[in-house]
Write a protein that holds these residues in place. Structure first.
Motif, PDB file in Angstrom:
ATOM      1  N   ASN A 167     -88.913  80.911  86.341  1.00  0.00           N
ATOM      2  CA  ASN A 167     -88.417  80.416  85.051  1.00  0.00           C
ATOM      3  C   ASN A 167     -87.083  81.051  84.693  1.00  0.00           C
ATOM      4  N   ARG A 168     -86.968  82.332  85.011  1.00  0.00           N
ATOM      5  CA  ARG A 168     -85.729  83.030  84.653  1.00  0.00           C
ATOM      6  C   ARG A 168     -85.395  84.052  85.745  1.00  0.00           C
ATOM      7  N   VAL A 169     -84.131  84.042  86.156  1.00  0.00           N
ATOM      8  CA  VAL A 169     -83.673  84.955  87.212  1.00  0.00           C
ATOM      9  C   VAL A 169     -82.626  85.903  86.636  1.00  0.00           C
ATOM     10  N   ALA A 170     -82.749  87.187  86.968  1.00  0.00           N
ATOM     11  CA  ALA A 170     -81.690  88.152  86.656  1.00  0.00           C
ATOM     12  C   ALA A 170     -80.757  88.200  87.853  1.00  0.00           C
ATOM     13  N   VAL A 171     -79.519  87.763  87.644  1.00  0.00           N
ATOM     14  CA  VAL A 171     -78.523  87.775  88.723  1.00  0.00           C
ATOM     15  C   VAL A 171     -77.615  88.984  88.498  1.00  0.00           C
ATOM     16  N   LEU A 172     -77.377  89.750  89.537  1.00  0.00           N
ATOM     17  CA  LEU A 172     -76.571  90.968  89.408  1.00  0.00           C
ATOM     18  C   LEU A 172     -75.248  90.791  90.144  1.00  0.00           C
ATOM     19  N   SER A 173     -74.170  90.990  89.400  1.00  0.00           N
ATOM     20  CA  SER A 173     -72.830  90.914  89.986  1.00  0.00           C
ATOM     21  C   SER A 173     -72.036  92.078  89.399  1.00  0.00           C
ATOM     22  N   VAL A 174     -72.318  93.274  89.894  1.00  0.00           N
ATOM     23  CA  VAL A 174     -71.809  94.491  89.254  1.00  0.00           C
ATOM     24  C   VAL A 174     -70.287  94.523  89.206  1.00  0.00           C
ATOM     25  N   HIS A 175     -69.636  94.275  90.337  1.00  0.00           N
ATOM     26  CA  HIS A 175     -68.220  94.648  90.417  1.00  0.00           C
ATOM     27  C   HIS A 175     -67.252  93.587  89.942  1.00  0.00           C
ATOM     28  N   THR A 176     -67.751  92.386  89.664  1.00  0.00           N
ATOM     29  CA  THR A 176     -66.813  91.365  89.215  1.00  0.00           C
ATOM     30  C   THR A 176     -67.536  90.287  88.422  1.00  0.00           C
ATOM     31  N   SER A 177     -66.900  89.829  87.351  1.00  0.00           N
ATOM     32  CA  SER A 177     -67.567  88.874  86.452  1.00  0.00           C
ATOM     33  C   SER A 177     -67.387  87.446  86.932  1.00  0.00           C
ATOM     34  N   PRO A 178     -68.429  86.635  86.814  1.00  0.00           N
ATOM     35  CA  PRO A 178     -68.286  85.212  87.182  1.00  0.00           C
ATOM     36  C   PRO A 178     -67.320  84.482  86.258  1.00  0.00           C
ATOM     37  N   LEU A 179     -66.963  85.120  85.129  1.00  0.00           N
ATOM     38  CA  LEU A 179     -66.030  84.467  84.205  1.00  0.00           C
ATOM     39  C   LEU A 179     -64.577  84.872  84.455  1.00  0.00           C
ATOM     40  N   ALA A 180     -64.346  85.772  85.415  1.00  0.00           N
ATOM     41  CA  ALA A 180     -62.969  86.197  85.725  1.00  0.00           C
ATOM     42  C   ALA A 180     -62.238  85.104  86.499  1.00  0.00           C
ATOM     43  N   PRO A 205     -56.228  78.140  87.692  1.00  0.00           N
ATOM     44  CA  PRO A 205     -57.589  77.692  87.363  1.00  0.00           C
ATOM     45  C   PRO A 205     -57.915  76.422  88.150  1.00  0.00           C
ATOM     46  N   PRO A 206     -59.195  76.078  88.266  1.00  0.00           N
ATOM     47  CA  PRO A 206     -59.590  74.947  89.126  1.00  0.00           C
ATOM     48  C   PRO A 206     -58.862  73.637  88.833  1.00  0.00           C
ATOM     49  N   ASP A 207     -58.601  73.322  87.553  1.00  0.00           N
ATOM     50  CA  ASP A 207     -57.959  72.021  87.279  1.00  0.00           C
ATOM     51  C   ASP A 207     -56.509  71.975  87.765  1.00  0.00           C
ATOM     52  N   ARG A 208     -55.891  73.136  87.987  1.00  0.00           N
ATOM     53  CA  ARG A 208     -54.545  73.183  88.580  1.00  0.00           C
ATOM     54  C   ARG A 208     -54.641  73.341  90.096  1.00  0.00           C
ATOM     55  N   LEU A 209     -55.681  74.047  90.527  1.00  0.00           N
ATOM     56  CA  LEU A 209     -55.817  74.292  91.965  1.00  0.00           C
ATOM     57  C   LEU A 209     -56.016  72.994  92.738  1.00  0.00           C
ATOM     58  N   VAL A 210     -56.710  72.047  92.122  1.00  0.00           N
ATOM     59  CA  VAL A 210     -56.914  70.774  92.822  1.00  0.00           C
ATOM     60  C   VAL A 210     -55.554  70.105  93.062  1.00  0.00           C
ATOM     61  N   LEU A 211     -54.592  70.314  92.166  1.00  0.00           N
ATOM     62  CA  LEU A 211     -53.245  69.743  92.363  1.00  0.00           C
ATOM     63  C   LEU A 211     -52.560  70.415  93.553  1.00  0.00           C
ATOM     64  N   VAL A 212     -52.805  71.723  93.700  1.00  0.00           N
ATOM     65  CA  VAL A 212     -52.227  72.450  94.847  1.00  0.00           C
ATOM     66  C   VAL A 212     -52.754  71.848  96.155  1.00  0.00           C
ATOM     67  N   TYR A 213     -54.082  71.669  96.220  1.00  0.00           N
ATOM     68  CA  TYR A 213     -54.668  71.115  97.456  1.00  0.00           C
ATOM     69  C   TYR A 213     -54.138  69.703  97.731  1.00  0.00           C
TER      70      TYR A 213
END
Ligand code: UDP
Length: 447
Positions: free
Chosen positions: A13-26, A306-314
């Motif tokens: 039902n609920r998972v604790a995900v650990l990402s100590v050294h870097t944030s998924p929002l960075a 950010p992803p919406d600009r990166l797609v233009l790069v690709y």
């Protein structure tokens, strides 16, 4: 490796995900933020869509961060205060694992027992925390290494620092303790077994993905105009963290060689990303190299996008180069192909899975300038071949979606929960229900 398909479908039902050294929002593409950040966020969003809530614990790196942020429906990011907000090197992070772990354990203690049904740790530092949480909460630990010190040290870029022995020891401990291991590729699974002594039956191979709704082919001319790139040049892009391991210098040297042989070649190198790792010691090294090779006017630098600009790069690029010395998978290679751009990659690690040699791009053995210059020239000089590869690249990338990755993770979680139930059967287990765990069941089972 284990086939998890024959197990009952036990879903946390609920998972604790650990990402100590870097944030998924960075913002990925600089410093410590890269593919793992994208992986953690995208899989969490997918898991939540399937009814598994996710709480991601990461170390707070700014004093103005709120303690908790919503990353999307069913996904929370908990910013744990452990050590100084800024200036703490990744290699000093082991000193802060104790306060980090304490806060993770306290967070769970604020809820009813059994709040988390499973812990999933990413990278070995998180594994050290997950191992304690697993023991304390009596839930399974699933671990993804993302990169391995032994593999990295075996293929160092010139002048790059080897990973410390303490990391390798820490990785071995986590690999021995985890209930299940998730590997990106069959090759990584083999490395876990041969270099780290992992039990093959505890490893699940789950390939990462790309956001296929965002990364898809589009108007090249419009993309170039948006990025300020000329319509009549041949653009080869490098996207990622700028450090010796990622080897953008290999592309710059190869481009210089192509231009030396044919000064009229309309080649432009586009470098997208920011310094990271040992690349931080000389952040201008690539600019200096381009100048020293006399091609400064042919190289354009862009900060992390950010992803919406990166797609233009690709889309703007005719070719994307991934010359890394080591790559456990290489998300950039999949994103580029999904956007319709063939990839020229080093034949290392997961890139052999991400790129189909001769069909969706080329895999180059080694990093010698003449080989890379030859491969660049071969691909750029035949527009028809490049177009055919572009079509196949899109087809190939369609095999890699975050939806698919989340399905694989849920199968791995199910196997971990099932093994956990069996191992504790003698302690009165049996309250897990197919298709989902009764909240608190795992914790109560072992009392
Ligand atoms: N990335 C980004 N903006 C940039 C450069 C990179 O968002 O300017 C993202 C990219 O989309 C990819 C990730 O960073 O998802 C890099 O992942 P990859 O597996 O290629 O390399 P890693 O950083 O994990 O070594």
């Amino acid at each position: 490796m284990d086939s998890v398909s024959q197990r009952p479908d036990l879903r946390p039902n609920r998972v604790a995900v650990l990402s100590v050294h870097t944030s998924p929002l960075a913002q990925p593409g600089t410093g410590d933020a890269g593919g793992m950040n994208v992986y953690v966020l995208q899989t969490a969003l997918q898991l939540a869509q399937r009814g598994t809530e996710v709480e991601i614990f990461t170390r707070a790196t700014a004093s103005n961060l709120p303690p908790v942020q919503e990353a999307g429906p069913g996904v929370l990011v908990r910013n744990v205060v452990a050590g100084p907000f800024e200036g703490l090197d990744k290699h000093d992070l082991p000193t802060q694992l104790c306060p980090f772990t304490a806060e993770v354990l306290r967070q769970e203690a604020r809820h009813l027992p059994g709040y988390y049904d499973l812990v999933h740790s990413h990278y070995w530092l998180s594994g050290q925390v997950g191992w304690l949480a697993r023991d304390r909460w009596r839930v399974p630990l699933v671990h993804t290494a993302h990169t391995l010190a032994a593999v990295k040290n075996a293929a160092l870029a010139e002048g790059d620092c080897p990973e410390p022995l303490t990391r390798e020891i820490g990785e071995k401990q986590v690999i021995a303790e985890a209930d299940r291991l998730v590997a990106n590729t069959a090759e990584e699974a083999r490395q876990l077994v041969e270099l780290y002594g992992a039990a093959p039956e505890r490893i699940d191979v789950v390939p990462p993905g790309a956001d296929l709704t965002r990364y898809r082919p589009g108007d090249k001319a419009a993309a170039r105009a948006a990025l300020g790139l000329s319509a009549d040049e041949q653009v080869v892009a490098f996207v990622g963290r700028i450090q010796p391991l990622k080897a953008p210098d290999v592309l710059v040297r190869a481009a210089a060689e192509v231009l030396r042989a044919d000064p009229t070649h309309k080649l432009r190198v586009l470098i997208v990303g920011g310094p990271s790792g040992t690349g931080l010691e000389r952040p201008d090294a690539l600019i200096e190299l381009a100048a020293a090779l006399g091609i400064a006017d042919r190289v354009t630098f862009l900060p992390p996008q950010p992803p919406d600009r990166l797609v233009l790069v690709y889309r703007a690029a005719d070719l994307v180069a991934v010359p890394s010395y080591n790559e456990s998978f290489g998300l950039v290679a999949i994103e580029a192909q999904a956007s319709g751009t063939p990839v020229l990659a080093a034949d290392v690690g997961g890139l052999g899975t991400a790129v189909r040699h001769g069909e969706t791009g080329l895999l180059v053995p080694g990093h010698r300038t003449p080989d890379w210059a030859g491969a660049l020239g071969y691909l750029l000089d035949d527009a028809d071949r490049l177009r055919r590869m572009s079509g196949r690249a899109v087809e190939h990338a369609a095999n890699f979606s975050w939806e698919h990755t989340a399905d694989g993770l849920l199968a791995s979680y199910s196997a971990a929960l099932s093994d956990f139930r069996e191992e504790r059967a003698g302690l009165g287990a049996g309250r897990l229900t197919a298709g989902g765990t009764a909240r608190g069941a795992l914790r109560d089972d072992v009392r």
